[in-house]
Write an enzyme that holds these catalytic residues in place. Structure first.
Site, PDB file in Angstrom:
ATOM      1  N   SER A 157       0.846  -1.200   0.000  1.00  0.00           N
ATOM      2  CA  SER A 157       0.000   0.000   0.000  1.00  0.00           C
ATOM      3  C   SER A 157       0.885   1.254   0.000  1.00  0.00           C
ATOM      4  CB  SER A 157      -0.948  -0.052   1.197  1.00  0.00           C
ATOM      5  OG  SER A 157      -1.975   0.893   1.064  1.00  0.00           O
ATOM      6  N   ASP A 253     -10.116  -4.072  -4.756  1.00  0.00           N
ATOM      7  CA  ASP A 253      -9.323  -3.052  -4.082  1.00  0.00           C
ATOM      8  C   ASP A 253      -9.335  -1.793  -4.937  1.00  0.00           C
ATOM      9  OD1 ASP A 253      -7.427  -1.521  -2.734  1.00  0.00           O
ATOM     10  OD2 ASP A 253      -5.813  -2.993  -2.912  1.00  0.00           O
ATOM     11  N   HIS A 283      -7.936  -5.530  -0.024  1.00  0.00           N
ATOM     12  CA  HIS A 283      -6.725  -4.842   0.390  1.00  0.00           C
ATOM     13  C   HIS A 283      -6.245  -5.371   1.746  1.00  0.00           C
ATOM     14  CE1 HIS A 283      -3.993  -1.379   0.129  1.00  0.00           C
ATOM     15  NE2 HIS A 283      -4.150  -1.263   1.435  1.00  0.00           N
TER      16      HIS A 283
END
Length: 333
Positions: A157, A253, A283
């Protein structure tokens, strides 16, 4: 594809999980995370774990070093946690870092970079780059002993963002070349860029569009920062001569499309890149939700295998020669 049943149970169990309250507060969100999150009881074994600090641009940067069994020098993975540059911590990646350390037989240096909004851009990126550069010069001084000729960068991320940024800055500024960049659901674009995954998975899939909007009010200093490729790597005009990449992403996601676009642009620029999409997954599958989503085991194994191959091909005088040929997207189990 429909949601993975394990992912569906996570979402059903926390119906407000991806909601951002108004006005959100970074300090309060961090406190809530630390209050509610629990370290798993059965952690994957490694040779040793050491909390220490490495020199950074604004003082020492805390790191957690995972050491495999055996005798070094070991190759080194610099790992950057997620959390929107705002709320992440080292703890949430404990399982992933231990697993990769043991499976790839490498040191994993998990970096506790400065967080926004107290430390806006480029603080996190500066810390990530400084730690990686220090490792390239002083890896032998790490617990367990590292090999400075075999280093890699990776993250999930916002951490995937930092890994990609480190690779870009190292190319542009004559810094250390990594043997591999591991980008898991990386933030490489902006929520308002018009990618379909932001509309398709805007709410109800763990990480929401609203959450990403909020993170982008915390990290950049102003709108001009959003044009900087060291904040958003998809803004870079040239993605050639970068380290080989492994890009992993979740189908469900908001960040899916930008990660896949970045992988395709790396491929088009001649960078050997493997792109993997895990169908039906949300995610956080690699680090934060590793104990809830069994697909994490496959993802960890894929990363460990890619690292092992990349380190084996490192020339010994500086990491980063060619790995396996580029591959296209495929569905993960």
């Amino acid at each position: 594809m429909p949601l993975n049943p394990e992912a569906q149970r996570i979402i059903d169990g926390f119906p407000q999980l991806d909601r951002i309250e108004t006005p959100p507060n970074a300090a309060a969100m961090r406190e809530e995370f630390h209050r509610t999150w629990r370290m798993p009881a059965d952690l994957p074994p490694v040779g040793a774990v050491a909390d220490t600090a490495l020199p950074g641009p604004a003082g020492d940067v805390p790191v957690r070093v995972y050491v495999p069994e055996g005798t070094g020098p070991f190759p080194v993975l610099a790992w950057f946690h997620g959390g929107g540059w705002t709320i992440g911590s080292l703890d949430e990646n404990e399982v992933a870092c231990r697993t990769v350390c043991a499976s790839a037989r490498c040191l994993v240096v998990s970096v506790d970079y400065r967080l926004a909004p107290e430390h806006p851009y480029p603080a996190a990126a500066d810390d990530a780059y400084a730690v990686t550069a220090w490792i390239a010069e002083h890896a032998a001084e790490l617990p367990g002993g590292g090999d400075p000729s075999r280093i890699a960068v990776g993250g999930e991320s916002a951490g995937g963002n930092l890994a990609a940024v480190v690779a870009l800055r190292a190319r542009d500024q004559g810094g250390p070349r990594a043997a591999l960049q591991v980008l898991v659901s990386p933030v490489v674009g902006h929520w308002a860029d018009g990618r379909a995954s932001y509309d398709e998975f805007a709410e109800g899939y763990f990480l929401s569009k609203a959450s990403m909007e909020w993170f982008f009010t915390q990290y950049p200093r102003d709108a001009d920062d959003l044009n900087d490729p060291y904040l958003l790597p998809l803004r870079a005009g040239d993605l050639s001569n970068l380290p080989p990449a492994l890009v992993l992403g979740a189908e469900c996601d908001v960040l899916r499309d930008e990660g896949e676009e970045y992988a395709r642009r790396l491929q088009a620029a001649g960078t050997p890149t493997e792109l993997v999409r895990y169908d039906g997954v949300i995610h956080g599958f690699f680090g934060l939700l590793a104990t809830e989503l069994s697909v994490a085991r496959e993802a960890h194994a894929r990363v460990a295998d890619a690292l092992t191959k990349a380190f084996a091909s490192a020339p010994g005088t500086g990491a980063g020669s060619a790995p396996a040929p580029a591959a296209g997207a495929d569905g993960g189990a």
